[in-house]
Design a protein around this motif. Structure first.
Motif, PDB file in Angstrom:
ATOM      1  N   ASN A 157      37.851 -37.707  -4.773  1.00 17.24           N
ATOM      2  CA  ASN A 157      37.618 -39.341  -5.999  1.00 17.24           C
ATOM      3  C   ASN A 157      36.265 -39.018  -5.961  1.00 17.24           C
ATOM      4  O   ASN A 157      34.942 -39.448  -5.127  1.00 17.24           O
ATOM      5  N   GLN A 158      35.602 -39.123  -7.568  1.00 20.96           N
ATOM      6  CA  GLN A 158      34.753 -39.429  -8.478  1.00 20.96           C
ATOM      7  C   GLN A 158      33.858 -40.400  -7.313  1.00 20.96           C
ATOM      8  O   GLN A 158      32.208 -40.126  -7.252  1.00 20.96           O
ATOM      9  N   GLU A 159      34.327 -41.717  -6.987  1.00 18.84           N
ATOM     10  CA  GLU A 159      33.198 -42.675  -7.211  1.00 18.84           C
ATOM     11  C   GLU A 159      33.035 -42.615  -5.928  1.00 18.84           C
ATOM     12  O   GLU A 159      32.268 -43.422  -4.982  1.00 18.84           O
ATOM     13  N   THR A 160      34.249 -42.702  -4.556  1.00 21.58           N
ATOM     14  CA  THR A 160      34.283 -42.615  -3.554  1.00 21.58           C
ATOM     15  C   THR A 160      33.837 -41.679  -2.427  1.00 21.58           C
ATOM     16  O   THR A 160      33.369 -41.354  -1.199  1.00 21.58           O
ATOM     17  N   GLY A 161      34.133 -40.583  -2.922  1.00 17.39           N
ATOM     18  CA  GLY A 161      33.837 -38.856  -2.230  1.00 17.39           C
ATOM     19  C   GLY A 161      35.136 -38.570  -1.017  1.00 17.39           C
ATOM     20  O   GLY A 161      34.780 -37.733  -0.923  1.00 17.39           O
ATOM     21  N   GLU A 162      35.869 -40.158  -1.378  1.00 17.23           N
ATOM     22  CA  GLU A 162      37.197 -39.816  -0.349  1.00 17.23           C
ATOM     23  C   GLU A 162      38.172 -38.799  -1.061  1.00 17.23           C
ATOM     24  O   GLU A 162      38.530 -38.714  -2.265  1.00 17.23           O
ATOM     25  N   ALA A 163      38.812 -38.290  -0.338  1.00 14.81           N
ATOM     26  CA  ALA A 163      40.002 -37.231  -0.393  1.00 14.81           C
ATOM     27  C   ALA A 163      41.493 -37.685  -1.950  1.00 14.81           C
ATOM     28  O   ALA A 163      41.227 -39.052  -1.054  1.00 14.81           O
ATOM     29  N   VAL A 164      42.044 -37.577  -2.190  1.00 12.72           N
ATOM     30  CA  VAL A 164      43.014 -38.290  -2.527  1.00 12.72           C
ATOM     31  C   VAL A 164      44.047 -37.251  -2.363  1.00 12.72           C
ATOM     32  O   VAL A 164      44.275 -35.981  -2.248  1.00 12.72           O
ATOM     33  N   PHE A 165      44.753 -38.099  -1.462  1.00  9.20           N
ATOM     34  CA  PHE A 165      46.563 -37.563  -1.094  1.00  9.20           C
ATOM     35  C   PHE A 165      47.201 -37.961  -2.473  1.00  9.20           C
ATOM     36  O   PHE A 165      47.570 -38.686  -3.133  1.00  9.20           O
ATOM     37  N   SER A 166      48.049 -36.602  -1.944  1.00  9.21           N
ATOM     38  CA  SER A 166      48.899 -36.533  -3.109  1.00  9.21           C
ATOM     39  C   SER A 166      49.107 -36.701  -4.343  1.00  9.21           C
ATOM     40  O   SER A 166      49.928 -36.905  -4.686  1.00  9.21           O
ATOM     41  N   ALA A 167      48.189 -35.776  -4.890  1.00 11.69           N
ATOM     42  CA  ALA A 167      47.527 -36.022  -6.010  1.00 11.69           C
ATOM     43  C   ALA A 167      49.350 -34.372  -6.735  1.00 11.69           C
ATOM     44  O   ALA A 167      49.010 -33.611  -5.362  1.00 11.69           O
ATOM     45  N   THR A 168      49.107 -34.536  -7.497  1.00 10.17           N
ATOM     46  CA  THR A 168      49.829 -33.208  -8.058  1.00 10.17           C
ATOM     47  C   THR A 168      49.422 -32.144  -9.151  1.00 10.17           C
ATOM     48  O   THR A 168      48.274 -32.107 -10.115  1.00 10.17           O
ATOM     49  N   VAL A 169      49.012 -30.747  -8.402  1.00 12.58           N
ATOM     50  CA  VAL A 169      48.078 -29.851  -8.759  1.00 12.58           C
ATOM     51  C   VAL A 169      49.849 -28.734  -8.983  1.00 12.58           C
ATOM     52  O   VAL A 169      50.599 -28.655  -9.023  1.00 12.58           O
ATOM     53  N   TYR A 170      49.026 -28.789 -10.862  1.00  9.10           N
ATOM     54  CA  TYR A 170      49.890 -27.793 -11.746  1.00  9.10           C
ATOM     55  C   TYR A 170      50.053 -26.928 -12.499  1.00  9.10           C
ATOM     56  O   TYR A 170      48.676 -27.504 -13.194  1.00  9.10           O
ATOM     57  N   PHE A 171      50.514 -25.591 -12.671  1.00 12.00           N
ATOM     58  CA  PHE A 171      50.146 -24.842 -13.791  1.00 12.00           C
ATOM     59  C   PHE A 171      51.393 -24.842 -14.442  1.00 12.00           C
ATOM     60  O   PHE A 171      52.194 -24.136 -14.374  1.00 12.00           O
ATOM     61  N   PRO A 172      51.095 -24.976 -15.982  1.00 17.45           N
ATOM     62  CA  PRO A 172      52.412 -26.023 -16.734  1.00 17.45           C
ATOM     63  C   PRO A 172      53.182 -24.032 -17.126  1.00 17.45           C
ATOM     64  O   PRO A 172      54.566 -24.392 -17.351  1.00 17.45           O
ATOM     65  N   LYS A 173      52.615 -23.138 -17.374  1.00 19.96           N
ATOM     66  CA  LYS A 173      52.758 -22.186 -17.719  1.00 19.96           C
ATOM     67  C   LYS A 173      53.366 -20.857 -17.121  1.00 19.96           C
ATOM     68  O   LYS A 173      54.612 -20.551 -17.617  1.00 19.96           O
ATOM     69  N   LEU A 174      53.079 -21.200 -15.658  1.00 22.05           N
ATOM     70  CA  LEU A 174      53.894 -20.782 -14.399  1.00 22.05           C
ATOM     71  C   LEU A 174      54.744 -21.683 -14.315  1.00 22.05           C
ATOM     72  O   LEU A 174      55.704 -21.607 -13.268  1.00 22.05           O
ATOM     73  N   GLU A 175      55.225 -22.929 -14.590  1.00 21.17           N
ATOM     74  CA  GLU A 175      55.906 -23.889 -13.678  1.00 21.17           C
ATOM     75  C   GLU A 175      55.959 -24.039 -12.391  1.00 21.17           C
ATOM     76  O   GLU A 175      57.006 -24.084 -12.052  1.00 21.17           O
ATOM     77  N   LYS A 176      54.907 -24.038 -11.663  1.00 24.18           N
ATOM     78  CA  LYS A 176      54.285 -24.215 -10.602  1.00 24.18           C
ATOM     79  C   LYS A 176      53.527 -25.095 -10.097  1.00 24.18           C
ATOM     80  O   LYS A 176      52.606 -25.256 -10.672  1.00 24.18           O
ATOM     81  N   GLY A 177      54.241 -25.927  -9.065  1.00 25.32           N
ATOM     82  CA  GLY A 177      52.652 -26.362  -8.299  1.00 25.32           C
ATOM     83  C   GLY A 177      53.230 -26.881  -6.925  1.00 25.32           C
ATOM     84  O   GLY A 177      53.918 -27.115  -6.103  1.00 25.32           O
ATOM     85  N   THR A 178      52.300 -27.893  -6.918  1.00 27.56           N
ATOM     86  CA  THR A 178      51.995 -28.123  -5.138  1.00 27.56           C
ATOM     87  C   THR A 178      51.894 -29.701  -5.110  1.00 27.56           C
ATOM     88  O   THR A 178      51.169 -30.464  -6.305  1.00 27.56           O
ATOM     89  N   THR A 179      51.287 -30.107  -4.177  1.00 29.03           N
ATOM     90  CA  THR A 179      50.828 -31.291  -3.702  1.00 29.03           C
ATOM     91  C   THR A 179      49.513 -31.866  -2.982  1.00 29.03           C
ATOM     92  O   THR A 179      50.004 -30.611  -1.998  1.00 29.03           O
ATOM     93  N   THR A 180      48.432 -32.719  -2.844  1.00 30.66           N
ATOM     94  CA  THR A 180      47.828 -32.284  -1.837  1.00 30.66           C
ATOM     95  C   THR A 180      47.752 -33.056  -0.878  1.00 30.66           C
ATOM     96  O   THR A 180      49.042 -33.626  -0.484  1.00 30.66           O
ATOM     97  N   ASP A 181      47.685 -32.491   0.483  1.00 30.35           N
ATOM     98  CA  ASP A 181      47.756 -32.990   1.821  1.00 30.35           C
ATOM     99  C   ASP A 181      46.649 -34.187   1.969  1.00 30.35           C
ATOM    100  O   ASP A 181      45.922 -34.894   1.230  1.00 30.35           O
ATOM    101  N   ILE A 182      47.130 -34.983   3.360  1.00 31.45           N
ATOM    102  CA  ILE A 182      46.413 -36.375   3.160  1.00 31.45           C
ATOM    103  C   ILE A 182      44.220 -35.742   2.839  1.00 31.45           C
ATOM    104  O   ILE A 182      43.756 -37.460   3.164  1.00 31.45           O
ATOM    105  N   ASP A 183      43.741 -34.640   3.726  1.00 33.84           N
ATOM    106  CA  ASP A 183      43.367 -34.489   3.107  1.00 33.84           C
ATOM    107  C   ASP A 183      42.162 -33.823   2.092  1.00 33.84           C
ATOM    108  O   ASP A 183      40.858 -33.882   1.781  1.00 33.84           O
ATOM    109  N   GLY A 184      42.929 -34.284   1.351  1.00 31.74           N
ATOM    110  CA  GLY A 184      42.828 -33.438  -0.805  1.00 31.74           C
ATOM    111  C   GLY A 184      42.970 -32.497  -0.397  1.00 31.74           C
ATOM    112  O   GLY A 184      42.622 -31.541  -1.789  1.00 31.74           O
ATOM    113  N   ASN A 185      44.023 -31.375   0.166  1.00 33.97           N
ATOM    114  CA  ASN A 185      43.476 -29.701   0.420  1.00 33.97           C
ATOM    115  C   ASN A 185      45.447 -29.422  -0.159  1.00 33.97           C
ATOM    116  O   ASN A 185      45.812 -30.466  -0.043  1.00 33.97           O
TER     117      ASN A 185
END
Length: 770
Positions: A29-57
């Motif tokens: 999170n830009q404002e708090t510095g806390e990890a963002v849980f369950s954010a979607t990380v996606y490569f559209p051209k590859l049609e491949k993605g994942t989500t972040t864990d509880i620590d934002g990884n």
């Protein structure tokens, strides 16, 4: 051509050597510095993605080398989009909190970008959001999107109307292939369940550059639900109850994914009784039921990706004729239709160092049967019974009646049509040249229509399509440009039906149609808040079999239709202008369009009658449609949980002689007030809304339509999600037409019989995520 397709299919599943790459990172999170849980990380051209864990990884494996656009999104944050290089060091990213709705990647356009980056404005909505508004069917749900309405026959039969155009002028895509289900008929619905559909995208306007013939009005693009993230397994059970039709729909889904292999399966069923109007009257024989199975298996590594999906849908729908027996039975009665639809699709992608090949193949088998009352059959037997009774002794009467009853119970379809379709769509994503991204490809279809029933609406025929196209996108600091060119050809070869001079005779047709079409679009970013889009596009539609060959009574439409084998292509050109303003707490948009259609095909009454049905000829004339949509969305600070939305849509359609086109939706304005609270000690993702849709009087009608009075419909709903141990339960209650208004939509095919639309309906939904 056949050998080429086989070779490309072989390449799609052949190993190509690449180094295995891993991409890892962290999202905060830009404002708090806390990890963002369950954010979607996606490569559209590859049609491949994942989500972040509880620590934002997050970590993704088996990625090809090269430069690819990365999209990161999460509810409550501004979506991030940036090109990254693979292989890459650990990726660190901060997301900016925002009350603006989360952006998603648009799949129906060629370069798979966020809406804010797209040169063409595309409406997108998740099916879960549409269901929250109380939609009974998928066709009902999409009518809640700006510029989209529903041409309906009761509740169970509906098809999309995009800016006044429908049927064969609007293409539906599912599983990445075009849906072919005899859509020429007004009483032929979508034939696909909303269960197992992840989201809906709508292209408004000619899209022949991307999709070929029949896309002059736009495209309804249905994205299947996604596979599970790598290394996870999940399941879902849900059920819905509808108070008006005393109906239900239930569905169960399971999916699991490893690093390379993925699997998903979903089964659904639904049953509804006749719907009830606002005055308490049930509309006889509008009951329907549906069974649906969707399954898929996919494999992906750093070399290629292959996704095989299958969908079977059986819909049984009553055909309403007049209001009669008042019952809540769900058992079908005559007349009704039974439609079986099989869709098999194979989507392959091969990744090279700086380019890729996308090869989609689809096979569909559609079987449409219509069962009708056998009054004439029964009358003939009644006369035979009378003669038999006069010639034979009374002791044989009971035996004869038993035989007659047994014969009368035999049910054979009056109409039995089998439509077999094979599609292919092969695109090559060329290596990036400076700031240019370019795609070239071929697209085609082979189709066979066979009749096995007594009645014939269209003759046995074969249709062959072929198209070649190229499109390119140029990205500059403030400007984006996109342009393309395409050539298409279609051949229709039909067989003769009947004998010349007799009623119902259909002469053989062997016609070829071709067209060259292009598109140009530009997007200019005036500032971080304001952008403008201008799109110019042409499209075409070859006349369909019904328009070319019809010569008979169309009982669903209560008219006798006569085709014209000399019809030409419909050719259109549309100008589309869009303005969009967006900041953290306010959004506004305005879309305007002008669509000119040369040789528009329509039905014209002749004043004659055959078999007590008025005769209509298929004729052509130039036409134009114009209008647009405007809307605002306010989410004021500091009450970011509050949303006030308002949208207005209008479309006018005229022929060259200044008379109005039929089946053009009435102007409408929709106002919605909703609140959302994502956090909570017991109930999370809480929401509630109140919606009022005002539809204006429809005065500008065609020569064989009547005016339609305006009406207002009130809707409301609420819901939330509860955590139960390792599972979650989503509960929602939504209501439509809460004031139980008796009204008739201008796009209802029951309007000519004075039959009103559905009255008050309360939908209760329960979803259990395992």
């Amino acid at each position: 051509m056949r050998n080429l397709l086989i070779t490309l299919l072989f390449l799609a599943v052949s190993p190509i050597l690449f180094a295995q790459n891993q991409f890892s990172g962290n999202v905060k999170n830009q404002e708090t510095g806390e990890a963002v849980f369950s954010a979607t990380v996606y490569f559209p051209k590859l049609e491949k993605g994942t989500t972040t864990d509880i620590d934002g990884n997050f970590t993704m494996k088996n990625l090809p080398s090269g430069n690819y656009k990365l999209v990161v999104s999460s509810i409550g944050f501004t979506s991030y989009s940036q090109e990254v290089s693979i292989p890459s060091d650990n990726f660190e990213l901060v997301l900016k909190p925002s009350a603006v709705e989360m952006e998603e990647v648009i799949v129906s356009t060629p370069f798979h970008q966020l809406q804010s980056e797209n040169v063409m404005r595309v409406e997108r909505e998740s099916v879960s959001e549409l269901n929250k508004k109380g939609a009974v069917t998928l066709a009902d749900g999409i009518s809640q999107m700006a510029g989209v309405e529903n041409l309906s026959t009761g509740v169970g039969i509906g098809k999309p109307v995009i800016r006044g155009l429908s049927s064969n002028r609007v293409l539906t895509y599912t599983q990445g292939v075009r849906m072919e289900n005899q859509q020429f008929g007004g009483e032929h619905g979508l034939g696909i369940s909303s269960k197992g559909i992840g989201s809906v995208e709508v292209i408004k306007g000619p899209a022949s550059l991307l999709y070929g013939s029949d896309a002059i009005g736009g495209v309804l693009y249905l994205n299947p639900e996604q596979y599970a993230s790598a290394g996870t397994t999940s399941a879902e059970v849900n059920g819905d109850y509808f108070s008006n039709t005393l109906g239900y729909q239930a569905s169960a889904m399971a999916k699991t994914s490893g690093e390379k292999l993925k699997f998903i399966a979903r089964g659904s069923l639904a049953e509804h009784s006749d719907y009830k109007t606002g005055d308490g009257e049930r509309v006889t024989n509008t009951r329907f039921n549906e069974k649906d199975l969707k399954t898929g298996i996919a494999y992906q590594n750093e070399k290629f990706k292959s996704d095989l999906r299958y969908n079977f849908n059986r819909s049984e729908l009553g055909i309403p004729e007049e209001i009669g027996e008042q019952t809540t039975s769900k058992t079908l009665v005559l007349p009704y239709q039974q439609i079986d639809n099989h869709i098999l699709s194979l989507d392959n992608k091969i990744y090279f160092a700086n380019s890729s090949l996308d090869a989609k193949f689809g096979y569909q088998f559609n079987n449409r049967k219509e069962f009708e009352d056998h009054h004439d059959h029964d009358e003939e037997h009644a006369e035979e019974d009378h003669e038999h009774e006069e010639d034979h002794a009374d002791e044989h009467e009971d035996e004869h009646e038993d035989e007659h009853d047994e014969e009368s119970e035999e049910l054979h379809p009056a109409l039995d049509m089998e439509l077999e379709t094979f599609n292919y769509n092969i695109k090559y994503n060329l290596p990036k040249l400076g700031k240019f991204e370019t795609i070239a490809g071929i697209q085609g279809m082979w189709q066979s229509n066979v009749n096995t029933g007594e009645e014939i609406l269209i003759p046995d025929a074969n249709t062959v399509d072929f198209g070649v196209f190229a499109t390119t996108h140029l990205h500059l600091s403030a400007w984006d440009f996109q342009a393309g060119l395409r050539y298409d050809t279609r051949n229709i070869d039909s067989e003769t039906h009947g004998h010349e001079g007799e009623t119902g005779y259909m002469q053989a047709v062997d016609r070829s149609f071709n067209s060259v079409n292009g598109a140009f679009g530009a997007k200019y970013q005036f500032s971080d808040q304001l952008n403008a889009r201008l799109n110019l596009a042409s499209g075409f539609r070859a006349p369909n079999l019904a328009e070319l060959t019809s010569n008979g009574s169309h009982h669903g439409a209560n008219r006798y239709e006569v085709g014209n084998p000399e019809l030409d292509n419909e050719q259109n050109f549309q100008v589309d202008l869009s303005l969009e303003w967006r900041n953290e707490h306010f959004e506004a948009f305005a879309n305007a369009f002008h669509n000119t259609i040369n040789d528009y095909i329509y039905l014209s009454p002749t004043g004659e009658s055959i078999d007590d049905n008025p005769v209509y000829d298929y004729v052509q004339d130039d036409a134009e449609l114009y209008g647009g949509e405007v809307g605002i969305h306010v989410h004021p600070h500091p009450w970011d949980w509050m949303h006030i939305e308002s949208s207005f849509e209008t479309v006018t359609g005229k022929r060259n002689d200044n008379t109005y086109l039929p089946l053009i939706p009435a102007n409408s304005i929709t106002n919605t007030f909703r609140v959302e609270f994502n956090q909570g000690e017991i109930i999370e993702n809480k929401y509630a809304f109140v919606r009022l849709k005002n539809v204006f009087d429809k005065e500008n009608t065609s020569s064989f339509e009547t005016r339609t009075g305006g009406y207002s419909l009130l809707g409301a709903g609420f819901g939330g999600r509860v955590q139960l141990a390792d599972s979650e339960v989503q509960i929602s209650v939504n209501g439509n037409n809460l004031l139980n208004k008796t009204y008739i939509s201008h796009l209802s095919r029951l309007k000519t019989d004075g039959i009103a639309n559905i009255g008050r309906n309360i939908m209760v939904s329960l979803q259990w995520f395992l």
